[in-house]
Motif scaffolding. Sequence first.
Motif, PDB file in Angstrom:
ATOM      1  N   ARG A  18      26.678  75.893 -48.812  1.00 36.72           N
ATOM      2  CA  ARG A  18      26.132  75.630 -47.438  1.00 36.72           C
ATOM      3  C   ARG A  18      25.123  75.060 -47.180  1.00 36.72           C
ATOM      4  NH1 ARG A  18      29.235  81.123 -45.000  1.00 36.72           N
ATOM      5  NH2 ARG A  18      31.391  80.483 -45.738  1.00 36.72           N
ATOM      6  N   LEU A  19      24.032  75.186 -48.057  1.00 34.16           N
ATOM      7  CA  LEU A  19      22.699  74.544 -47.937  1.00 34.16           C
ATOM      8  C   LEU A  19      22.996  72.944 -47.698  1.00 34.16           C
ATOM      9  CD1 LEU A  19      20.520  76.557 -50.174  1.00 34.16           C
ATOM     10  CD2 LEU A  19      20.514  76.735 -47.592  1.00 34.16           C
ATOM     11  N   PRO A  20      21.859  72.237 -47.216  1.00 33.07           N
ATOM     12  CA  PRO A  20      21.940  70.911 -47.228  1.00 33.07           C
ATOM     13  C   PRO A  20      21.859  70.309 -48.796  1.00 33.07           C
ATOM     14  CG  PRO A  20      20.695  71.654 -45.466  1.00 33.07           C
ATOM     15  CD  PRO A  20      21.174  72.869 -46.180  1.00 33.07           C
ATOM     16  N   ALA A  21      22.340  69.210 -49.129  1.00 37.29           N
ATOM     17  CA  ALA A  21      22.432  68.616 -50.333  1.00 37.29           C
ATOM     18  C   ALA A  21      20.944  68.655 -50.908  1.00 37.29           C
ATOM     19  CB  ALA A  21      23.058  67.399 -50.428  1.00 37.29           C
ATOM     20  N   LYS A  22      19.959  68.297 -50.262  1.00 38.18           N
ATOM     21  CA  LYS A  22      18.577  68.081 -50.710  1.00 38.18           C
ATOM     22  C   LYS A  22      17.812  69.411 -51.200  1.00 38.18           C
ATOM     23  CE  LYS A  22      16.505  68.459 -46.163  1.00 38.18           C
ATOM     24  NZ  LYS A  22      15.759  67.465 -45.109  1.00 38.18           N
ATOM     25  N   TYR A  23      18.574  70.463 -50.543  1.00 39.50           N
ATOM     26  CA  TYR A  23      18.050  71.860 -50.926  1.00 39.50           C
ATOM     27  C   TYR A  23      18.735  72.450 -52.140  1.00 39.50           C
ATOM     28  CZ  TYR A  23      15.650  71.819 -46.389  1.00 39.50           C
ATOM     29  OH  TYR A  23      14.979  71.533 -45.254  1.00 39.50           O
ATOM     30  N   ARG A  24      20.036  72.010 -52.102  1.00 40.60           N
ATOM     31  CA  ARG A  24      20.903  72.421 -53.295  1.00 40.60           C
ATOM     32  C   ARG A  24      20.389  71.779 -54.520  1.00 40.60           C
ATOM     33  NH1 ARG A  24      25.622  71.040 -50.150  1.00 40.60           N
ATOM     34  NH2 ARG A  24      25.802  69.368 -51.590  1.00 40.60           N
ATOM     35  N   ARG A  25      20.182  70.650 -54.657  1.00 40.57           N
ATOM     36  CA  ARG A  25      19.477  69.854 -55.626  1.00 40.57           C
ATOM     37  C   ARG A  25      18.374  70.552 -56.197  1.00 40.57           C
ATOM     38  NH1 ARG A  25      19.934  64.598 -52.406  1.00 40.57           N
ATOM     39  NH2 ARG A  25      22.192  64.443 -52.507  1.00 40.57           N
ATOM     40  N   VAL A  26      17.173  70.809 -55.623  1.00 40.12           N
ATOM     41  CA  VAL A  26      16.152  71.400 -56.212  1.00 40.12           C
ATOM     42  C   VAL A  26      16.396  72.798 -56.696  1.00 40.12           C
ATOM     43  CG1 VAL A  26      14.491  69.745 -55.094  1.00 40.12           C
ATOM     44  CG2 VAL A  26      15.158  71.939 -53.917  1.00 40.12           C
ATOM     45  N   LEU A  27      17.021  73.504 -55.782  1.00 39.24           N
ATOM     46  CA  LEU A  27      17.704  75.004 -56.156  1.00 39.24           C
ATOM     47  C   LEU A  27      18.500  74.983 -57.520  1.00 39.24           C
ATOM     48  CD1 LEU A  27      18.769  76.831 -53.170  1.00 39.24           C
ATOM     49  CD2 LEU A  27      16.657  77.430 -54.402  1.00 39.24           C
ATOM     50  N   TYR A  28      19.155  73.949 -57.783  1.00 42.83           N
ATOM     51  CA  TYR A  28      19.882  73.888 -58.870  1.00 42.83           C
ATOM     52  C   TYR A  28      18.986  73.508 -60.089  1.00 42.83           C
ATOM     53  CZ  TYR A  28      22.794  72.142 -62.630  1.00 42.83           C
ATOM     54  OH  TYR A  28      23.490  71.945 -63.912  1.00 42.83           O
ATOM     55  N   LEU A  29      18.202  72.595 -59.982  1.00 42.40           N
ATOM     56  CA  LEU A  29      17.364  72.249 -61.172  1.00 42.40           C
ATOM     57  C   LEU A  29      16.456  73.342 -61.503  1.00 42.40           C
ATOM     58  CD1 LEU A  29      17.062  68.517 -60.088  1.00 42.40           C
ATOM     59  CD2 LEU A  29      18.316  69.266 -62.278  1.00 42.40           C
ATOM     60  N   ARG A  30      15.865  73.975 -60.436  1.00 44.98           N
ATOM     61  CA  ARG A  30      14.818  75.023 -60.692  1.00 44.98           C
ATOM     62  C   ARG A  30      15.422  76.123 -61.274  1.00 44.98           C
ATOM     63  NH1 ARG A  30      11.358  77.233 -62.423  1.00 44.98           N
ATOM     64  NH2 ARG A  30       9.508  78.263 -61.543  1.00 44.98           N
ATOM     65  N   TYR A  31      16.529  76.781 -60.807  1.00 48.42           N
ATOM     66  CA  TYR A  31      16.970  77.933 -61.139  1.00 48.42           C
ATOM     67  C   TYR A  31      18.049  78.167 -62.193  1.00 48.42           C
ATOM     68  CZ  TYR A  31      13.843  79.846 -57.522  1.00 48.42           C
ATOM     69  OH  TYR A  31      12.443  79.940 -56.646  1.00 48.42           O
ATOM     70  N   TYR A  32      18.826  77.053 -62.048  1.00 53.36           N
ATOM     71  CA  TYR A  32      20.000  76.962 -63.007  1.00 53.36           C
ATOM     72  C   TYR A  32      19.683  76.241 -64.432  1.00 53.36           C
ATOM     73  CZ  TYR A  32      23.139  78.874 -59.740  1.00 53.36           C
ATOM     74  OH  TYR A  32      23.845  79.704 -58.850  1.00 53.36           O
ATOM     75  N   GLU A  33      18.754  75.216 -64.014  1.00 57.35           N
ATOM     76  CA  GLU A  33      18.194  74.468 -65.362  1.00 57.35           C
ATOM     77  C   GLU A  33      17.015  74.924 -65.881  1.00 57.35           C
ATOM     78  OE1 GLU A  33      20.459  72.752 -67.105  1.00 57.35           O
ATOM     79  OE2 GLU A  33      21.942  72.904 -65.653  1.00 57.35           O
ATOM     80  N   GLY A  34      16.173  75.494 -65.170  1.00 58.00           N
ATOM     81  CA  GLY A  34      14.881  76.059 -65.497  1.00 58.00           C
ATOM     82  C   GLY A  34      13.794  74.941 -65.388  1.00 58.00           C
ATOM     83  N   TYR A  35      13.868  73.869 -64.541  1.00 56.97           N
ATOM     84  CA  TYR A  35      12.667  72.892 -64.572  1.00 56.97           C
ATOM     85  C   TYR A  35      11.686  73.365 -63.718  1.00 56.97           C
ATOM     86  CZ  TYR A  35      15.431  69.370 -67.072  1.00 56.97           C
ATOM     87  OH  TYR A  35      16.115  68.560 -68.247  1.00 56.97           O
ATOM     88  N   GLU A  36      10.520  72.880 -63.733  1.00 55.16           N
ATOM     89  CA  GLU A  36       9.131  73.093 -63.178  1.00 55.16           C
ATOM     90  C   GLU A  36       9.312  72.220 -62.125  1.00 55.16           C
ATOM     91  OE1 GLU A  36       7.291  75.713 -63.456  1.00 55.16           O
ATOM     92  OE2 GLU A  36       8.409  76.278 -65.327  1.00 55.16           O
TER      93      GLU A  36
END
Length: 161
Positions: free
Chosen positions: A106-124
């Motif tokens: 439900r978050l806006p796309a710009k927030y979903r993208r960074v959350l995904y890359l940070r917490y699901y893929e482990g990027y800094e």
Amino acid sequence: MEDQRAEYLVEQYSDMILRLGYSWLGNMDDAMDICQEVLLKLLTDERILPDQGQERAWVIRLAINQCKNWKKSAWFRHRAPLEDGLHLVAEIPEPQDSSLLEQIRRLPAKYRRVLYLRYYEGYEVHEIAQLLGCSAGLVSTHLARARIKLREQLEGTCYDA
């Protein structure tokens, strides 16, 4: 040799590409199409990258670009979800699902993208900034705002801490 390369790519990257496609498009069928397209591009490209980190970043960039192209396509922009027509047949009550994944969706796309890359893929943060082509400060801001929005959405649920 090509069969081995295909097996390697599917085993190594298909789950990540599917998750990325789903987080961008919100539809598992579309995510599967994205996964197929990206894997085909990887198979037909003769590029060999020196280390797995660079290869992974390149695969993520390919997947993101494929999602962007998918969203720009006329087919994607002019279609309507099947659920839009359900009210014509029968009224179906909304499920009372307050799962974490649903709240993230439900978050806006710009927030979903960074959350995904940070917490699901482990990027800094600096790596996310490179992948998305923006500044590290913007990534940090989006992460902070995403956490605040999630905290507000999850208030009063089992995730509330």
